[in-house]
Design an enzyme around this catalytic site. Structure first.
Site, short mmCIF file in Angstrom:
data_model
loop_
_atom_site.label_atom_id
_atom_site.label_comp_id
_atom_site.label_asym_id
_atom_site.label_seq_id
_atom_site.Cartn_x
_atom_site.Cartn_y
_atom_site.Cartn_z
N ALA A 243 -29.60 2.49 32.10
CA ALA A 243 -30.28 3.79 32.29
C ALA A 243 -31.48 3.72 33.25
O ALA A 243 -32.19 4.70 33.41
CB ALA A 243 -30.71 4.44 30.98
N ALA A 244 -31.70 2.59 33.89
CA ALA A 244 -32.77 2.52 34.90
C ALA A 244 -32.45 3.49 36.05
O ALA A 244 -33.30 4.25 36.50
CB ALA A 244 -32.92 1.10 35.44
N GLY A 245 -31.20 3.45 36.50
CA GLY A 245 -30.79 4.34 37.58
C GLY A 245 -30.88 5.81 37.18
O GLY A 245 -31.31 6.66 37.97
N ASP A 246 -30.49 6.12 35.95
CA ASP A 246 -30.56 7.52 35.49
C ASP A 246 -32.01 7.99 35.42
O ASP A 246 -32.33 9.12 35.81
CB ASP A 246 -29.89 7.66 34.12
CG ASP A 246 -28.38 7.48 34.21
OD1 ASP A 246 -27.80 7.75 35.28
OD2 ASP A 246 -27.78 7.06 33.21
P1 ADP Z 1 -28.61 1.23 38.88
O1 ADP Z 1 -29.04 1.11 37.44
O2 ADP Z 1 -28.13 2.59 39.23
O3 ADP Z 1 -27.71 0.12 39.35
P2 ADP Z 1 -30.94 -0.12 39.99
O4 ADP Z 1 -30.55 -1.36 39.25
O5 ADP Z 1 -31.17 -0.23 41.44
O6 ADP Z 1 -29.96 1.10 39.74
O7 ADP Z 1 -32.28 0.39 39.28
C1 ADP Z 1 -32.83 1.67 39.50
C2 ADP Z 1 -34.33 1.55 39.59
O8 ADP Z 1 -34.86 1.04 38.35
C3 ADP Z 1 -34.82 0.59 40.66
O9 ADP Z 1 -34.95 1.26 41.91
C4 ADP Z 1 -36.16 0.17 40.10
O10 ADP Z 1 -37.14 1.15 40.39
C5 ADP Z 1 -35.92 0.16 38.59
N1 ADP Z 1 -35.58 -1.20 38.13
C6 ADP Z 1 -34.34 -1.70 37.91
N2 ADP Z 1 -34.40 -2.98 37.50
C7 ADP Z 1 -35.72 -3.29 37.44
C8 ADP Z 1 -36.47 -4.47 37.07
N3 ADP Z 1 -35.85 -5.59 36.70
N4 ADP Z 1 -37.82 -4.41 37.14
C9 ADP Z 1 -38.46 -3.29 37.53
N5 ADP Z 1 -37.81 -2.16 37.88
C10 ADP Z 1 -36.47 -2.14 37.84
#
Ligand code: ADP
Length: 302
Positions: A243-246
């Site tokens: 859910a980071a991307g969401d």
């Molecule tokens: P998705 O979940 O769609 O694959 P990402 O992995 O690129 O997308 O993560 C989306 C956003 O969440 C990133 O641009 C960043 O801001 C944040 N994020 C993801 N992983 C981390 C992490 N390990 N530490 C800090 N921020 C993170």
């Protein structure tokens, strides 16, 4: 108040921890089970509401217990669910992640009601400051919604995830497209290993569309007509990137709708994504506005 419209998916996750994936005729005893609401549409709608937006969700569920659970939860989160249609004789979408001890996840997925959402829903969409779209409903439905919003001068944030059903027409209609690295590589026909985030964002820009590429722990890169840049997320102890991307996409839509430029909007969105990585699961990890501001304040005082 910022008005966010989400046209997207609702998926009930039935997650099993298993010692191994069962073969034909084999019964495997799961060591853990959990039921979790999800789907990128649902997650992004809830995240946007928690971050203070007025959110309307358009989607479809079945006339079943899972569908009712979604409607109750959307209501509890303050999301207007009056445009989530309840379809007779169709099941709410279900995903069954099978998590093996090495951490690999195999999925069974039934698209159910998400696939039955009809493009006619785009005929009378409410006004919004930004429309959020993903790749988990049929592309023609997203396209109809994107066209309706753009014809009224609205913003369309397209999160092309998963990327395989995103049509060129839909990608062209977005105001900004927000792939992660793997999705950006697929859109550009390149190898993800060779991708430079900012260059990829620049390559995805068109006359009508900006691009934001998310880069996991490295943050995100952006490009519009003439400028580009990259933003690192605030430092966090990441334990689960679900859910980071969401969270990122919901925050980006809100920040752009509030009139922030890309550099500021990405600072807000990367903080939202970073917050989500500090809590296990999807729904529990979706940030409130206070969560995001606390991370931004901590980063600012470093
Ligand atoms: P998705 O979940 O769609 O694959 P990402 O992995 O690129 O997308 O993560 C989306 C956003 O969440 C990133 O641009 C960043 O801001 C944040 N994020 C993801 N992983 C981390 C992490 N390990 N530490 C800090 N921020 C993170």
């Amino acid at each position: 108040m910022t008005r966010i419209l989400v046209v997207g998916s609702l998926v009930m996750d039935l997650a099993f921890d298993v010692p191994a994936v069962p073969g034909p005729g084999e019964v495997i005893l799961a060591t853990a089970f959990g039921r979790y609401r999800g789907g990128k549409g649902y997650n992004q709608a809830v995240a946007a509401a928690r971050m203070g937006a007025e959110v309307v969700m358009v989607g479809a569920v079945g006339d079943d217990d899972f569908g009712r659970a979604f409607l109750t939860a959307l209501d509890a989160e303050g999301v207007d669910a009056s445009r989530v249609v309840v379809l007779d004789g169709v099941a709410t979408a279900v995903a069954v992640p099978l998590v093996t001890p090495d951490g690999d996840v195999g999925f069974v997925q039934y698209q159910g009601a998400n696939r039955q959402l009809d493009a006619a829903v785009a005929a009378d969409l409410p006004d919004c400051d930004a429309l959020l779209l993903q790749g988990e409903i049929q592309a023609p439905v997203s396209l109809a919604a994107a066209r309706a919003v753009r014809s009224r001068g609205g913003r369309v944030v397209l999160n092309p995830a998963p990327v395989h059903d995103i049509s060129d027409e839909l990608a062209t209609t977005a105001t900004v497209i927000t792939p992660n690295e793997v999705e950006a590589a697929a859109l550009l026909g390149r190898d993800a290993a060779d991708l430079d985030g900012e260059a990829a964002a620049r390559a995805l820009v068109t006359d009508q569309r900006a691009a934001v590429v998310t880069l996991g722990a490295r943050g995100a890169a952006w490009a519009d007509g003439s400028r580009s840049g990259a933003v690192a997320p605030p430092g966090v102890e990441a334990i689960d990137a679900t859910a980071a991307g969401d969270s990122f996409n919901a925050a980006l839509a809100i920040a752009l709708a509030e009139g922030q430029g890309y550099a500021d909007a990405l600072r807000f969105a990367t903080a939202a994504g970073a917050h989500a990585t500090t809590i296990r699961g999807a729904e529990p990890a979706l940030p409130t506005r206070a969560d995001v501001e606390a991370l931004l304040d901590a980063a600012g005082s470093d």
